[in-house]
Write an enzyme that holds these catalytic residues in place. Structure first.
Site, PDB file in Angstrom:
ATOM      1  CE1 TYR A  56      -3.069  -2.987   0.341  1.00  0.00           C
ATOM      2  CE2 TYR A  56      -3.383  -2.492   2.666  1.00  0.00           C
ATOM      3  CZ  TYR A  56      -3.661  -3.265   1.561  1.00  0.00           C
ATOM      4  OH  TYR A  56      -4.531  -4.330   1.676  1.00  0.00           O
ATOM      5  CG  HIS A 121      -1.298  -8.653   0.038  1.00  0.00           C
ATOM      6  ND1 HIS A 121      -0.837  -7.365   0.157  1.00  0.00           N
ATOM      7  CD2 HIS A 121      -2.638  -8.530  -0.128  1.00  0.00           C
ATOM      8  CE1 HIS A 121      -1.845  -6.508   0.054  1.00  0.00           C
ATOM      9  NE2 HIS A 121      -2.941  -7.195  -0.132  1.00  0.00           N
ATOM     10  N   PRO A 202     -15.844  -4.639   2.861  1.00  0.00           N
ATOM     11  CG  PRO A 202     -15.868  -3.796   5.048  1.00  0.00           C
ATOM     12  CD  PRO A 202     -14.951  -4.087   3.894  1.00  0.00           C
ATOM     13  CG  LEU A 203     -18.884  -0.481   3.691  1.00  0.00           C
ATOM     14  CD1 LEU A 203     -18.644   0.972   4.081  1.00  0.00           C
ATOM     15  CD2 LEU A 203     -20.250  -0.943   4.175  1.00  0.00           C
ATOM     16  N   GLY A 204     -18.461  -3.345  -0.329  1.00  0.00           N
ATOM     17  CA  GLY A 204     -18.443  -3.544  -1.782  1.00  0.00           C
ATOM     18  C   GLY A 204     -17.512  -2.598  -2.497  1.00  0.00           C
ATOM     19  N   GLY A 206     -16.959   0.387  -1.864  1.00  0.00           N
ATOM     20  CA  GLY A 206     -17.585   1.697  -1.987  1.00  0.00           C
ATOM     21  C   GLY A 206     -18.938   1.690  -2.651  1.00  0.00           C
ATOM     22  CG  PHE A 207     -22.063  -1.031  -5.344  1.00  0.00           C
ATOM     23  CD1 PHE A 207     -22.458  -0.299  -6.453  1.00  0.00           C
ATOM     24  CD2 PHE A 207     -22.938  -1.961  -4.811  1.00  0.00           C
ATOM     25  CE1 PHE A 207     -23.716  -0.501  -7.019  1.00  0.00           C
ATOM     26  CE2 PHE A 207     -24.191  -2.170  -5.372  1.00  0.00           C
ATOM     27  CZ  PHE A 207     -24.584  -1.445  -6.481  1.00  0.00           C
ATOM     28  N   GLY A 210     -24.321   3.361  -1.580  1.00  0.00           N
ATOM     29  CA  GLY A 210     -25.296   3.917  -2.509  1.00  0.00           C
ATOM     30  C   GLY A 210     -25.082   5.366  -2.874  1.00  0.00           C
TER      31      GLY A 210
END
Length: 330
Positions: A56, A121, A202-204, A206-207, A210
């Site tokens: 990263y 990784h 865990p939030l796709g 950023g998807f 919504g």
């Protein structure tokens, strides 16, 4: 914040993924001062589990995490990862001699004398997983590493590694929009062997909150945002998957929550040994994510979510072909 167990490693029940704070993966990132502020704010609100990796940045994310957490090092658990070549090729290198070298470099950047959880990784098919596990086992004997983890392995690889050095945690993308670990044997293997599970994305990616526009991919720079080539974020796929967002908005409103909070609460409700690691460079989003603890999902709620989502077909793969070629291969 309550705690959970990843194997024998006790962590806060929600962790923090630091990748997006440094540029190169999900956009340009944030400046150093803001990154430190967000990490310390997460700590002040109860987060005690922080995730990073040498790739990263590269390197600068570990330096950021090390600086931000130095004053509270003994109160937190830090996870980092090895295994990517840092040469721009996206290649893999988990040779034992490289692991022994890069662990020293990660320790220095993280300003610490031990790494609480050290992940491979990606599985490097040119190096037997037994050799990787044996090398980490030696590092654990030396006290430089406390626990061993694998990121994006297959169930078979998990078992082979675990036979050499007990695996504490598996990290794989898992969310309401990508539930592959439920079907490929990974979650089942974790439960059988007493291994914790850490969902990244865990939030796709950023998807699921919504808030993205349908043409969001047009604003993603391929030079610093991997999602610029991911099928999930193409305009047609974004449009087709909006039914999922609509359902989450409706259901979360009934729980006085946001879609992001619902998505995180759902993950934590699946198993007591699942610890999501959402990341953000925005303090408001951080506090929104932490509000997931206030969302209580009953068995009836979980059934309603399951039934509701079953009505929709999910479109688009989570990563592009190059990235997926390194997932769960053995």
């Amino acid at each position: 914040m309550k705690t959970r167990k990843l194997g024998s490693l006790e962590v806060s029940e929600l962790g923090f993924g630091n990748m997006g704070l440094s540029g190169g993966h999900y956009g340009p990132g944030v400046d150093r001062a803001q990154g430190i502020r967000v990490i310390r704010d997460a700590y002040e609100h109860g987060v005690r589990f922080f995730d990073t990796a040498e790739v990263y940045g590269p390197y600068v994310n570990e330096e950021l995490v090390g600086e931000a957490l130095a004053p509270v090092r003994d109160q937190v658990k830090i996870a980092t990862k090895f295994g990517f070549k840092i040469d721009g090729t996206n290649g893999l290198d988990s040779r034992p001699e490289r692991i022994r070298r890069v662990v020293e470099e990660s320790l220095k950047r993280l300003k610490t004398d031990r790494i609480d959880l050290y992940y491979q990784h990606r599985v490097d098919l040119t190096v037997p997983i037994e050799d990787v596990a044996g090398t980490v086992k030696d590092l654990i004997r030396q006290g430089k590493v406390l626990h061993f983890g694998l990121s994006e392995p297959s169930a078979r690889t998990i078992r082979r590694a675990h036979a050499v050095q007990p695996v504490t945690a598996i990290q794989t993308e898992y969310s309401l929009i990508d539930r592959a670990p439920e079907h490929n044997g990974v979650l089942q293997t974790c439960e059988e062997l007493g291994i914790g599970f850490v969902p990244w994305g865990p939030l796709g990616q950023g998807f699921l909150p919504g808030t993205m526009k349908l043409d969001v991919q047009s604003s993603m720079d391929p030079k610093n945002d991997l999602r610029a080539t991911f099928p999930r974020f193409s305009p047609l796929v974004m449009k087709n998957n909006q039914t999922i967002i609509d359902f989450l908005r409706t259901f979360s409103a009934k729980k006085n929550a946001t879609p992001a909070q619902l998505a995180l609460a759902w993950l934590m409700a699946q198993k007591p040994w699942i610890v999501p690691i959402p990341g953000t460079g925005n303090l408001e989003h951080l506090r929104e994510n932490l509000g997931a603890f206030d969302v209580q999902l009953s068995p009836a709620d979980l059934r309603e979510i399951e039934t509701g989502l079953a009505r929709f077909e999910i479109y688009g793969g989570r990563m592009d072909a190059r990235q997926m070629a390194q997932i769960g291969q053995d």
